[in-house]
Design a protein around this motif. Structure first.
Motif, short mmCIF file in Angstrom:
data_model
loop_
_atom_site.label_atom_id
_atom_site.label_comp_id
_atom_site.label_asym_id
_atom_site.label_seq_id
_atom_site.Cartn_x
_atom_site.Cartn_y
_atom_site.Cartn_z
N VAL A 1 48.72 25.60 34.09
CA VAL A 1 47.81 24.27 34.16
C VAL A 1 46.93 24.75 34.88
N LEU A 2 45.60 24.17 34.80
CA LEU A 2 44.45 24.27 36.02
C LEU A 2 44.81 22.93 36.75
N VAL A 3 44.64 23.02 38.06
CA VAL A 3 44.57 21.77 38.76
C VAL A 3 43.41 21.61 39.76
N GLY A 4 42.91 20.55 39.85
CA GLY A 4 41.97 20.48 40.74
C GLY A 4 40.70 19.66 40.65
N PRO A 5 39.92 19.36 41.27
CA PRO A 5 38.76 18.26 41.00
C PRO A 5 37.92 18.52 39.81
N LYS A 6 37.69 19.69 39.39
CA LYS A 6 36.87 20.15 38.39
C LYS A 6 37.55 20.68 37.19
N ALA A 7 38.94 20.80 37.19
CA ALA A 7 40.01 21.50 36.25
C ALA A 7 39.33 21.12 34.92
N ASP A 8 39.06 19.81 34.50
CA ASP A 8 38.77 19.47 33.18
C ASP A 8 37.33 20.07 32.65
N GLU A 9 36.69 20.46 33.58
CA GLU A 9 35.35 21.01 33.23
C GLU A 9 35.59 22.69 32.83
N TRP A 10 36.71 23.08 33.19
CA TRP A 10 36.88 24.44 32.93
C TRP A 10 37.82 24.80 31.64
N GLY A 11 38.18 23.76 31.06
CA GLY A 11 39.05 23.93 29.57
C GLY A 11 40.74 23.98 30.12
N GLU A 12 41.21 24.18 29.14
CA GLU A 12 42.76 24.62 29.13
C GLU A 12 42.95 25.77 29.90
N PHE A 13 44.25 25.88 30.41
CA PHE A 13 44.92 26.94 31.14
C PHE A 13 44.71 28.26 30.02
N ASN A 14 44.33 29.59 30.30
CA ASN A 14 44.43 30.30 29.55
C ASN A 14 45.23 31.90 30.13
N LYS A 15 46.22 31.91 29.53
CA LYS A 15 47.26 32.95 30.35
C LYS A 15 46.43 34.35 30.09
N GLU A 16 45.61 34.64 29.18
CA GLU A 16 44.89 35.75 29.16
C GLU A 16 44.05 36.19 30.52
N PHE A 17 43.41 35.14 31.11
CA PHE A 17 42.77 35.05 32.27
C PHE A 17 43.80 35.14 33.67
N PHE A 18 44.94 34.71 33.44
CA PHE A 18 45.93 34.61 34.71
C PHE A 18 46.42 36.04 35.09
N LYS A 19 46.18 36.44 36.28
CA LYS A 19 46.55 37.63 36.68
C LYS A 19 48.00 37.46 37.37
N ARG A 20 49.12 38.20 36.85
CA ARG A 20 50.34 38.50 37.65
C ARG A 20 50.81 39.58 38.37
N PHE A 21 51.66 39.47 39.42
CA PHE A 21 52.13 40.70 39.99
C PHE A 21 53.60 40.59 40.33
N ASP A 22 54.47 41.57 40.37
CA ASP A 22 55.84 41.60 40.73
C ASP A 22 55.76 41.48 42.21
N VAL A 23 57.09 41.39 42.74
CA VAL A 23 57.33 41.03 44.32
C VAL A 23 56.44 42.35 45.11
N GLU A 24 56.75 43.68 44.43
CA GLU A 24 55.99 44.60 45.10
C GLU A 24 54.59 44.72 45.18
N GLY A 25 53.77 43.78 44.24
CA GLY A 25 52.46 43.43 44.12
C GLY A 25 52.03 44.31 43.24
N ASN A 26 52.69 44.90 42.26
CA ASN A 26 52.26 45.59 41.00
C ASN A 26 51.77 44.72 39.91
N PRO A 27 50.91 45.13 39.35
CA PRO A 27 50.46 44.08 38.15
C PRO A 27 51.51 44.05 36.87
N ILE A 28 51.50 42.87 36.38
CA ILE A 28 52.81 42.63 35.23
C ILE A 28 52.13 42.84 34.25
#
Length: 124
Positions: A97-124
């Motif tokens: 989810v997007l959380v913040g004062p203007k989150a609605d203006e940005w639309g829905e959460f898009n997992k394709e844009f979300f960057k994830r990393f493992d505990v060592e800091g490597n991209p998932i």
């Protein structure tokens, strides 16, 4: 619940906000032990075609309070940092989810844009 955040760190003038980076980490470290933290850069194109670089902070942590308390905490953090929103991904539920004062203006959460990393800091 295992939570991951993507927090934008750019200023309105396009520069990198080192103060926001420090403030975000200080606030988060005071509230919860962080499992992982890493900055990353992403290039985007604005609607006018101009390319810009977004610097963001990724953090992962275990949240033990309620989901509503998490949303409240992240909402206040986004306001404190002057960000339109913070992207929140709940690993256990596999959704975000997007959380913040203007989150609605940005639309829905898009997992394709979300960057994830493992505990060592490597991209998932």
């Amino acid at each position: 619940m295992q939570v991951e955040l993507n927090i934008g760190l750019n200023r309105a003038d396009g520069g990198f906000a080192l103060a926001n980076y420090r403030k975000a980490l200080t606030t988060l470290r005071t509230a919860v032990p962080l499992d992982c933290e890493r900055t990353f850069q992403t290039n985007y194109h604005k609607q006018d075609g101009e390319e810009f670089e977004e610097v963001s902070l990724f953090v992962a942590f275990n949240w033990t309070a309620s989901g509503q308390e998490l949303i409240t905490f992240i909402g206040l953090l986004s306001i404190d940092l002057g960000q339109d929103f913070i992207a929140v991904y709940c690993v256990d539920k596999g959704r975000g989810v997007l959380v913040g004062p203007k989150a609605d203006e940005w639309g829905e959460f898009n997992k394709e844009f979300f960057k994830r990393f493992d505990v060592e800091g490597n991209p998932i």
